[in-house]
Design a protein around this motif. Structure first.
Motif: not given
Length: 308
Positions: A229-235, A291-302, A201-210
């Protein structure tokens, strides 16, 4: 780049355990236990996936010696995170997974980050407790949820040293090998260190913390790619608050040497019932999102490989 070794850890072990074998009781547990760390895949992509805290094998002797019931001991467990990573793993990254629980040995702490007060005798001089270790949350934790004491009595230091040798070291050797292999093949590597978290709650209950150690462990473009990537999926996402990354992120994240490390915390309520630890209908949606996030990161790394 320097090899990712832990020579200082080995020196400490040699001083405490000069040829001492594991105890008979430990060997009995190990006969029933899975390997401390499981590694699957080859360095097909520049991304490595890791799940250090989702192990669910609790040695019976440890459970019996604890003053807490198993339900409490499991409170810090990142249940099923290695399963959540399965679809992302199928895209090509190596997956490194600890099978033992963090309450037994926490590989996201420095090896000798231990609370000296938990031992029967004075700790050796190479023990270097941080504020986390002194609070009871070192590599061999003293406490679990809500500051509850794990052990009925103080333990022999030898017991902690054996856990470092038999659990902490194998995990980090496996992870370092995976990162070295990937870096040698691609000249750039991204470690996604996967965790789960309760509501914050102190961080606003995010779905993901990076967590990128406040910019020190990972290139900002990679963090941004994951975040978008995560925000585009509504997280809902947060950066570094309240989790900026533990020992693994800080130790392995060396962007100037081509090795990036990003800690990813996922809200447990997204995929399981926290009280019963049962998966619910959101599990596969979250698995797909990773999986979707990882796919985009793989493409970025490539793209980084091609332009590097």
């Amino acid at each position: 780049m320097k090899k990712l070794t832990h020579s200082l850890i080995n020196r400490g072990l040699a001083r405490v355990l000069p040829g001492v074998p594991a105890s008979i009781a430990e060997e009995a547990d190990r006969m029933q236990a899975p390997s401390p760390v499981l590694v699957s895949g080859q360095p097909v992509t520049a991304v490595v996936l890791a799940s250090p805290h989702s192990g669910r094998f609790y040695p019976e002797a440890f459970v019996q010696e604890s003053r807490q019931p198993l339900t409490i001991l499991r409170s810090g467990e990142d249940s099923y995170v290695e399963d959540l990573a399965a679809s992302a793993h199928a895209l090509g990254p190596i997956l490194v997974h600890a099978t033992f629980p963090r309450v037994f040995c926490d590989v996201n702490r420095a090896a000798w980050d231990l609370d000296p007060r938990m031992f029967e005798t004075p700790a050796p001089p190479f023990v270097r407790a941080t504020h986390r270790g002194l609070s009871g949350l070192g590599s061999v934790p003293r406490i679990v949820a809500d500051n509850r004491q794990i052990y009925r009595t103080r333990m022999p230091f030898m017991e902690a040293a054996l856990r470092i040798r038999d659990y902490w070291m194998p995990y980090h050797v496996a992870l370092a090998n995976a990162l070295n292999q990937t870096l040698a093949r691609h000249n750039i590597t991204l470690l996604l260190d996967l965790h789960s978290m309760p509501d914050v709650p102190e961080a606003g209950n995010p779905d993901f913390v990076l967590g990128d150690a406040h910019g020190a462990s990972c290139a900002s473009t990679l963090v941004q790619t994951a975040e978008e990537s995560l925000q585009s999926m509504g997280f809902k996402t947060s950066r570094n608050i309240p989790y900026a990354g533990g020992y693994i992120t800080q130790h392995y994240g060396r962007p100037r040497e081509g090795l990036h490390a990003l800690q990813i915390e996922m809200r447990r309520g997204l995929y399981m019932h926290e009280k019963t630890r049962d998966k619910h209908s959101g599990f596969f949606d979250l698995q797909h999102a990773i999986s979707q996030m990882t796919e985009k990161l793989i493409a970025h790394m490539h793209s980084c490989e091609m332009t590097g």
